[in-house]
Design an enzyme around this catalytic site. Structure first.
Site, PDB file in Angstrom:
ATOM      1  N   LYS A   1      31.660 -37.320  -1.356  1.00  0.00           N
ATOM      2  CA  LYS A   1      32.918 -36.389  -1.568  1.00  0.00           C
ATOM      3  C   LYS A   1      34.187 -37.064  -1.850  1.00  0.00           C
ATOM      4  O   LYS A   1      34.874 -36.934  -2.591  1.00  0.00           O
ATOM      5  CB  LYS A   1      32.860 -35.077  -1.024  1.00  0.00           C
ATOM      6  CG  LYS A   1      33.431 -33.864  -1.598  1.00  0.00           C
ATOM      7  CD  LYS A   1      33.323 -32.717  -0.771  1.00  0.00           C
ATOM      8  CE  LYS A   1      31.887 -32.107  -0.463  1.00  0.00           C
ATOM      9  NZ  LYS A   1      32.018 -31.212   0.492  1.00  0.00           N
TER      10      LYS A   1
ATOM     11  N   SER B   1      -9.225 -59.119   0.047  1.00  0.00           N
ATOM     12  CA  SER B   1      -8.673 -57.632  -0.600  1.00  0.00           C
ATOM     13  C   SER B   1      -8.438 -56.946   0.566  1.00  0.00           C
ATOM     14  O   SER B   1      -9.303 -56.675   1.530  1.00  0.00           O
ATOM     15  CB  SER B   1     -10.034 -57.121  -1.494  1.00  0.00           C
ATOM     16  OG  SER B   1      -9.229 -55.772  -1.667  1.00  0.00           O
TER      17      SER B   1
ATOM     18  N   ARG C   1      29.526 -35.937  -8.561  1.00  0.00           N
ATOM     19  CA  ARG C   1      28.800 -36.747  -8.033  1.00  0.00           C
ATOM     20  C   ARG C   1      27.495 -37.233  -9.062  1.00  0.00           C
ATOM     21  O   ARG C   1      27.320 -36.487  -9.981  1.00  0.00           O
ATOM     22  CB  ARG C   1      27.856 -36.574  -6.860  1.00  0.00           C
ATOM     23  CG  ARG C   1      27.184 -35.476  -6.984  1.00  0.00           C
ATOM     24  CD  ARG C   1      26.682 -34.672  -5.662  1.00  0.00           C
ATOM     25  NE  ARG C   1      26.320 -33.417  -5.924  1.00  0.00           N
ATOM     26  CZ  ARG C   1      26.338 -32.389  -4.970  1.00  0.00           C
ATOM     27  NH1 ARG C   1      26.926 -32.460  -3.882  1.00  0.00           N
ATOM     28  NH2 ARG C   1      26.250 -31.097  -5.373  1.00  0.00           N
TER      29      ARG C   1
ATOM     30  N   ARG D   1      37.393 -30.190   4.154  1.00  0.00           N
ATOM     31  CA  ARG D   1      35.937 -30.529   3.539  1.00  0.00           C
ATOM     32  C   ARG D   1      34.944 -31.373   4.144  1.00  0.00           C
ATOM     33  O   ARG D   1      35.512 -32.672   4.297  1.00  0.00           O
ATOM     34  CB  ARG D   1      36.002 -30.729   1.800  1.00  0.00           C
ATOM     35  CG  ARG D   1      36.914 -29.733   1.013  1.00  0.00           C
ATOM     36  CD  ARG D   1      37.211 -30.159  -0.464  1.00  0.00           C
ATOM     37  NE  ARG D   1      36.013 -29.856  -1.067  1.00  0.00           N
ATOM     38  CZ  ARG D   1      35.759 -30.303  -2.061  1.00  0.00           C
ATOM     39  NH1 ARG D   1      36.808 -31.021  -2.721  1.00  0.00           N
ATOM     40  NH2 ARG D   1      34.769 -29.884  -2.890  1.00  0.00           N
TER      41      ARG D   1
ATOM     42  N   TYR E   1      -2.342 -58.395  -6.519  1.00  0.00           N
ATOM     43  CA  TYR E   1      -2.644 -57.174  -7.355  1.00  0.00           C
ATOM     44  C   TYR E   1      -2.580 -55.931  -6.390  1.00  0.00           C
ATOM     45  O   TYR E   1      -3.006 -56.342  -5.163  1.00  0.00           O
ATOM     46  CB  TYR E   1      -3.870 -57.230  -8.223  1.00  0.00           C
ATOM     47  CG  TYR E   1      -5.042 -57.173  -7.490  1.00  0.00           C
ATOM     48  CD1 TYR E   1      -5.781 -55.993  -7.245  1.00  0.00           C
ATOM     49  CD2 TYR E   1      -5.690 -58.492  -7.336  1.00  0.00           C
ATOM     50  CE1 TYR E   1      -7.029 -56.089  -6.308  1.00  0.00           C
ATOM     51  CE2 TYR E   1      -7.121 -58.426  -6.806  1.00  0.00           C
ATOM     52  CZ  TYR E   1      -7.702 -57.415  -6.077  1.00  0.00           C
ATOM     53  OH  TYR E   1      -8.610 -57.289  -5.335  1.00  0.00           O
TER      54      TYR E   1
ATOM     55  N   GLY F   1      25.396 -27.910   1.437  1.00  0.00           N
ATOM     56  CA  GLY F   1      25.400 -26.588   2.303  1.00  0.00           C
ATOM     57  C   GLY F   1      25.151 -26.841   3.570  1.00  0.00           C
ATOM     58  O   GLY F   1      24.841 -25.982   4.480  1.00  0.00           O
TER      59      GLY F   1
ATOM     60  N   HIS G   1      -6.871 -33.832   5.208  1.00  0.00           N
ATOM     61  CA  HIS G   1      -8.193 -34.115   4.423  1.00  0.00           C
ATOM     62  C   HIS G   1      -7.988 -33.634   3.040  1.00  0.00           C
ATOM     63  O   HIS G   1      -8.129 -34.318   1.864  1.00  0.00           O
ATOM     64  CB  HIS G   1      -9.532 -33.662   5.102  1.00  0.00           C
ATOM     65  CG  HIS G   1     -10.606 -33.766   4.340  1.00  0.00           C
ATOM     66  ND1 HIS G   1     -11.036 -32.728   3.350  1.00  0.00           N
ATOM     67  CD2 HIS G   1     -11.418 -34.697   4.325  1.00  0.00           C
ATOM     68  CE1 HIS G   1     -12.016 -33.334   2.984  1.00  0.00           C
ATOM     69  NE2 HIS G   1     -12.305 -34.571   3.185  1.00  0.00           N
TER      70      HIS G   1
ATOM     71  N   MET H   1      26.636 -28.793   5.945  1.00  0.00           N
ATOM     72  CA  MET H   1      27.994 -28.848   6.928  1.00  0.00           C
ATOM     73  C   MET H   1      28.939 -27.655   6.353  1.00  0.00           C
ATOM     74  O   MET H   1      28.654 -27.110   5.644  1.00  0.00           O
ATOM     75  CB  MET H   1      28.454 -30.265   6.792  1.00  0.00           C
ATOM     76  CG  MET H   1      27.339 -31.177   7.673  1.00  0.00           C
ATOM     77  SD  MET H   1      28.059 -32.971   7.690  1.00  0.00           S
ATOM     78  CE  MET H   1      28.014 -33.346   6.202  1.00  0.00           C
TER      79      MET H   1
ATOM     80  N   CYS I   1      -6.821 -52.800  -1.598  1.00  0.00           N
ATOM     81  CA  CYS I   1      -7.287 -51.848  -2.465  1.00  0.00           C
ATOM     82  C   CYS I   1      -7.302 -50.568  -1.406  1.00  0.00           C
ATOM     83  O   CYS I   1      -8.105 -49.581  -1.877  1.00  0.00           O
ATOM     84  CB  CYS I   1      -8.955 -52.140  -2.328  1.00  0.00           C
ATOM     85  SG  CYS I   1      -9.764 -52.544  -1.027  1.00  0.00           S
TER      86      CYS I   1
HETATM   87  P1  ADP Z   1      29.905 -28.286  -0.170  1.00  0.00           P
HETATM   88  O1  ADP Z   1      29.643 -29.435  -0.024  1.00  0.00           O
HETATM   89  O2  ADP Z   1      29.338 -27.040   0.504  1.00  0.00           O
HETATM   90  O3  ADP Z   1      29.739 -27.727  -1.843  1.00  0.00           O
HETATM   91  P2  ADP Z   1      32.939 -28.006  -0.665  1.00  0.00           P
HETATM   92  O4  ADP Z   1      33.688 -28.805   0.306  1.00  0.00           O
HETATM   93  O5  ADP Z   1      32.463 -28.572  -2.008  1.00  0.00           O
HETATM   94  O6  ADP Z   1      31.482 -27.844   0.050  1.00  0.00           O
HETATM   95  O7  ADP Z   1      33.550 -26.788  -0.887  1.00  0.00           O
HETATM   96  C1  ADP Z   1      32.922 -25.380  -0.916  1.00  0.00           C
HETATM   97  C2  ADP Z   1      33.701 -24.845  -2.234  1.00  0.00           C
HETATM   98  O8  ADP Z   1      35.378 -24.846  -2.060  1.00  0.00           O
HETATM   99  C3  ADP Z   1      33.439 -25.480  -3.338  1.00  0.00           C
HETATM  100  O9  ADP Z   1      33.124 -24.683  -4.237  1.00  0.00           O
HETATM  101  C4  ADP Z   1      34.763 -26.325  -3.676  1.00  0.00           C
HETATM  102  O10 ADP Z   1      34.870 -26.511  -5.073  1.00  0.00           O
HETATM  103  C5  ADP Z   1      35.735 -25.451  -3.149  1.00  0.00           C
HETATM  104  N1  ADP Z   1      36.788 -26.134  -3.029  1.00  0.00           N
HETATM  105  C6  ADP Z   1      37.040 -27.072  -1.982  1.00  0.00           C
HETATM  106  N2  ADP Z   1      38.267 -27.564  -1.762  1.00  0.00           N
HETATM  107  C7  ADP Z   1      39.045 -26.636  -2.557  1.00  0.00           C
HETATM  108  C8  ADP Z   1      40.416 -26.801  -2.844  1.00  0.00           C
HETATM  109  N3  ADP Z   1      41.222 -27.768  -2.416  1.00  0.00           N
HETATM  110  N4  ADP Z   1      40.721 -25.767  -3.843  1.00  0.00           N
HETATM  111  C9  ADP Z   1      39.874 -24.985  -4.406  1.00  0.00           C
HETATM  112  N5  ADP Z   1      38.487 -25.010  -4.229  1.00  0.00           N
HETATM  113  C10 ADP Z   1      38.215 -25.924  -3.262  1.00  0.00           C
HETATM  114 MG    MG Z   2      30.673 -29.014  -3.175  1.00  0.00          MG
END
Ligand code: ADP
Ligand code: MG
Ligand code: MG
Length: 895
Positions: A22, A778, A335, A91, A866, A100, A451, A102, A846
């Site tokens: 991220k 083989s 990403r 974040r 092979y 989701g 199995h 962490m 094989c």
């Molecule tokens: P996850 O990895 O679970 O997606 P994120 O770190 O991306 O968690 O954040 C959760 C939500 O909060 C995401 O929808 C993200 O776009 C939003 N978000 C994170 N940082 C900001 C920010 N600075 N301003 C507005 N929305 C944010």
């Molecule tokens: Mg996110």
């Protein structure tokens, strides 16, 4: 001194190990000039140091303060400033995406004073209190450890009181009340106050995100995805932008193309007047992005342009999180996005076509597992079924049939043309006929290496196993789901071996276009065209040859259509089953040499016919025929069954059928405590007179028959389970004697190379000596895995493999993916020493590993010639052999 904090301006996508995916991608977008709210990232180094010692590493907090001051200076506001607060999000983000798993805390910097300032500068009290209640809730659960469900209870009570369908109906006063209620909840639950100091909020949130790396669900996820436990997460601190400022604001997710089909064009969901987490959590229904085009065409066009920029820059499908704050678009995450198997092929082909990536890179981005998925019919996803249960998706594809509860019933119904699904608690080798007859197999116990799973994959049959919440009652011929639904024999069910889902009734099926292409060469549709491109390129670059394991002319022909260049393993024992069992019994029971000769002579023409058919199907290509391998008693009736039959006959007063009595005596005589390590393989050939001769004669006569018919047969004879060169020498002498005899008798010279399987550690360790007698090696990696580890597959897979996988003793079952350190080392030694002793020695694999992507890469690396796998895996092996040959191209297999 190490550096623990990077401004977005200073990072880049190459730093994902340090900044997390991220943080690295936010920096990359910043460098590209996309509108990213400013911020900085605390490194995974800092996280690792914190988790190791329980303390912030020295200098980290000073660095964070310095970067925060810079952020404050740039925005002209202080964190939590009472009249006009700077707010930030904190974040999580690890090197590998852990969606989701962490934590993230939004709106850091709000308190009882700054909420009023925010209300004033924004002109919206509702917005300010909505942001504050979000902070208290997220902080309360993530940092202070209150169960998030407790907050929901409070929220739902309020919504009920206001008869509000969703949170939009709550006004500023409601939300202010909610903040108070949340704060009280926190105090009651933890004995501590929600902190009013913005600096404290920030510092504690950062540490809480570090800790969330070790949350239970994050650990579980990593184990399942094979992500190392010691990477740690980075923490990104970023200025908040607000999607909850009213109807001209909102938040959404987008893909630069359709992740289901790969078709170009922006795809995604949008939710107006919402903050990011609302879209994912589904508090309200999001609308398709097309709706945003109508609501705010300018922002939509910007988003589309940025999506294009990202796709061209990353040269791949990207997913995006964005927020619109009063008409201004902000990019919050990107990403390289996940996609379906079909989309992976389509996107790779298209990007190659567009010249964005090379053909090598295109090949690197598709995989054998995806191809395997495309080879099966799929459920028409538009027609949803009623879910019954879910298990382990063990063998992909989709199948519909009537539930049956034993093998015999499956065979009986299938013979009358009915489609059936065999449902068992677990399968055993006795269920084989039923599995063959069924469209799919469903079991209540066992994992991917049970199995049922292994056999189903080998046959290309749909299988869902380990559906633990069903109770299978084979006696009563029904199963019961946890919800209490009873499924009686004959009830139609639909089984999705790709997802593990099982539905009631018949979900409509769509045939696989990829399968039709592989069978007929017909290229219809863009998915098929992109699969064809990938396979063509793989064939052009690969060094490994691909053969098939096949025992019948039909399998051989199919394997050839799928691109196999020969048969690497033709098992003769499959030719001893069915009605021929009786002849095998005769041979075993033979009281004299002459009687044995007669029994063998009766088998000979049958085997000759089999071989001739296979050699014809594989004309001009090598066919490696393995001499009989399993212990002979495997061809006799079950010991207990026989004993019962004989005892019942005696009790009834009739003398038991003499044949049964004789068979029982033979079975008792031949009984082995450990058949896997008993009288089998080459040992059998050396002690049962005439056995090798009969098989070799059948092969040789089949060769002659094919030559006389104008064919070009290439039979190779393979001796199993050799441990010492002397064994091979003796067997080979007999083989050559018979070949010479047949040549002499027929006047057709029969030349078959004679080689050996390497499937015992001793064979691998004495490969140099064995090579003196072997014209080829083989690797029987199934037995080699069993004998190297000292466990028998049938006994261990159900007994303790699940526990071993859970405890991390194996990352994958060594029967699925070759154990490189142990078994792989033996393979390497044998290849090297065998070739040193006999230059140019041909080597192949094989075992089932010959069709496994990760194992294929290893075999490529050690230089075997092979791999041989089941016909259905041949296209997979071609593709993976091609990928293995890509030098220096990132195939994404970083773990
Ligand atoms: P996850 O990895 O679970 O997606 P994120 O770190 O991306 O968690 O954040 C959760 C939500 O909060 C995401 O929808 C993200 O776009 C939003 N978000 C994170 N940082 C900001 C920010 N600075 N301003 C507005 N929305 C944010
Ligand atoms: Mg996110
Ligand atoms: Mg073997």
């Amino acid at each position: 001194m190490s550096r623990y904090v990077y401004d977005f301006q200073d990072g880049s996508r190459d730093l994902s190990a340090l900044l997390g995916g991220k943080g690295a991608n936010l920096a990359e977008m910043t460098r590209l000039g996309l509108p990213v709210p400013p911020g900085f990232t605390v490194t995974t180094d800092a996280c690792r140091a914190f988790l190791a010692t329980g303390e912030e590493p020295e200098g980290m907090s000073a660095e964070v303060s310095r970067h925060l001051s810079a952020l404050e200076a740039a925005t002209g506001r202080l964190l939590g400033q009472p009249d006009d607060p700077l707010l930030v999000s904190v974040r999580s983000g690890a090197r590998f995406s852990m969606p989701g798993m962490m934590e993230t805390v939004l709106d850091i910097g709000l308190n009882d004073a700054s909420v009023l300032g925010l209300a004033k500068v924004s002109g919206s009290e509702r917005f300010a209190w909505d942001s504050y209640r979000r902070l208290v809730q997220m902080y309360g659960s993530t940092v202070m450890g209150v169960d998030p469900a407790r907050f929901d209870v409070v929220m739902n009570r309020l919504k009920e009181a206001r008869a509000a369908r969703d949170d939009l109906r709550l006004d500023a006063g409601d939300l202010a009340g909610l903040v108070e209620a949340y704060k009280r909840l926190i105090l009651d639950e933890t004995g501590r106050y929600f902190p009013q100091s913005p600096a404290q909020q920030l510092q504690r949130a950062v540490l809480a995100v570090f800790r969330s790396w070790n949350a239970e669900r994050a650990r579980l996820y990593r184990r399942r995805e094979r992500i190392p436990d010691d990477l740690g997460t980075a923490v990104t601190v970023q200025r908040m932008v607000f999607g909850n400022l009213g109807p001209d604001s909102g938040s959404g997710v987008a893909f630069t193309r359709d992740p289901a089909t790969g078709r170009p064009g922006l795809y995604g969901d949008y939710l107006s007047n919402a903050q990011g987490e609302d879209v994912v959590s589904g508090v309200r229904d999001a609308v398709p992005l097309a709706e945003l085009e109508r609501l705010d065409p300018r922002a939509y066009r910007r988003l589309r342009d940025h999506a294009r920029t990202l796709e061209r820059h990353y040269r791949d499908l990207c997913d995006i999180e964005f927020t619109i704050e009063r008409g201004t678009l902000w990019m919050l995450q990107t990403r390289v996005g996940k996609r379906t198997a079909g989309a992976a092929f389509a996107i790779a082909a298209e990007l190659v076509e567009e010249g964005l990536i090379t053909a090598d890179e295109g090949l690197a981005r598709v995989g054998g597992d995806g191809l395997a998925r495309l080879m099966f019919p799929r459920f028409d996803t538009t027609a949803a079924g009623t879910p019954l249960t879910r298990g382990v998706p063990a063998s992909p594809g989709a199948a519909v049939g009537a539930a049956v509860f034993d093998s015999a019933e499956a065979v009986r119904r299938a013979a009358s043309g009915e489609r059936v699904v065999l449902v068992r608690e677990e399968t055993t080798p006795d269920d084989l006929p039923g599995m063959v007859a069924a469209q799919a197999v469903l079991t209540g116990r066992g994992g991917k290496t049970s199995h049922a799973a292994v056999v189903a994959r080998g046959m290309g049959k749909v299988c869902v196993c380990g559906a633990r919440d069903i109770t299978v009652d084979a006696g009563a011929r029904r199963f019961t789901t946890r919800a209490g639904t009873v499924v009686d024999e004959g009830t139609v069910v639909s089984v999705d071996g790709s997802s593990g889902d099982v539905y009631a009734g018949a979900v409509p099926l769509a045939a696989s276009a990829t399968m039709r292409y592989l069978e007929t060469g017909e290229q219809r549709g863009s998915e098929v065209a992109s699969v064809a491109r990938a396979l063509e390129h793989a064939d052009a670059v690969r060094r490994l040859e691909v053969r098939a394991n096949a025992d019948t002319p039909e399998d051989a022909a199919r394997a050839r259509r799928f691109g196999a260049r020969g048969i690497g393993l033709c098992r003769t024992e499959h030719m001893f089953l069915g009605e021929r069992r009786r002849l095998v019994e005769d041979m075993i029971l033979a009281p004299s040499g002459a009687a044995r000769e007669r029994a063998l002579a009766a088998l000979l023409p049958l085997q000759r016919r089999d071989f001739a058919g296979i050699l014809e199907a594989m004309d001009t290509l090598p066919v490696t025929i393995r001499l009989l391998d399993p212990p002979l008693h495997e061809f006799l009736p079950d010991r207990t069954d026989l004993a019962v039959r004989v005892a019942a006959a005696q009790a009834a007063g009739d003398p038991a059928a003499p044949r049964d009595t004789a068979l029982l005596a033979a079975v008792n005589r031949m009984h082995e405590a450990n058949p896997m390590l008993g009288l089998r393989g080459v040992r059998l050939g050396l002690v049962v007179p005439g056995l090798v001769a009969m098989q070799v004669r059948a092969v040789a006569e089949a060769v002659v028959e094919r030559v006389r018919a104008g064919g070009s047969p290439h039979a190779e004879i393979m001796v199993p389970l050799v441990g010492a060169v002397e064994e091979l020498r003796l067997a080979r002498e007999e083989v050559r004697r018979v070949l010479a005899e047949v040549s002499e008798e027929t006047g057709v010279p029969v030349e078959c190379p004679v080689g050996t399987m390497i499937e015992l550690p001793r064979a691998a360790l004495t490969a140099g000596r064995i090579a003196a007698e072997a014209e080829f090696f083989s690797f029987g990696t199934n037995d080699l895995t069993q004998t190297t580890w000292g466990f028998s597959r049938d006994d261990v897979e159900a007994a303790f493999f699940p526990a071993y996988l859970d405890k991390g003793v194996f990352a994958a079952s060594p029967f699925e993916t070759l154990d490189r350190e142990g078994v792989g080392r033996l393979v390497r030694i044998a290849v090297e020493e065998g070739r040193a002793a006999r230059p140019g020695l041909q080597t192949g694999v094989c075992g089932e590993h010959g069709g496994d992507p990760a194992s294929i890469r290893f075999f490529h690396a050690v230089g075997v010639d092979y791999v041989s796998c089941s016909p259905f895996r041949v296209p997979v092996a071609r593709l993976e052999a091609g990928r293995a040959a890509l030098d220096g191209v990132d195939t994404g297999d970083t773990r």
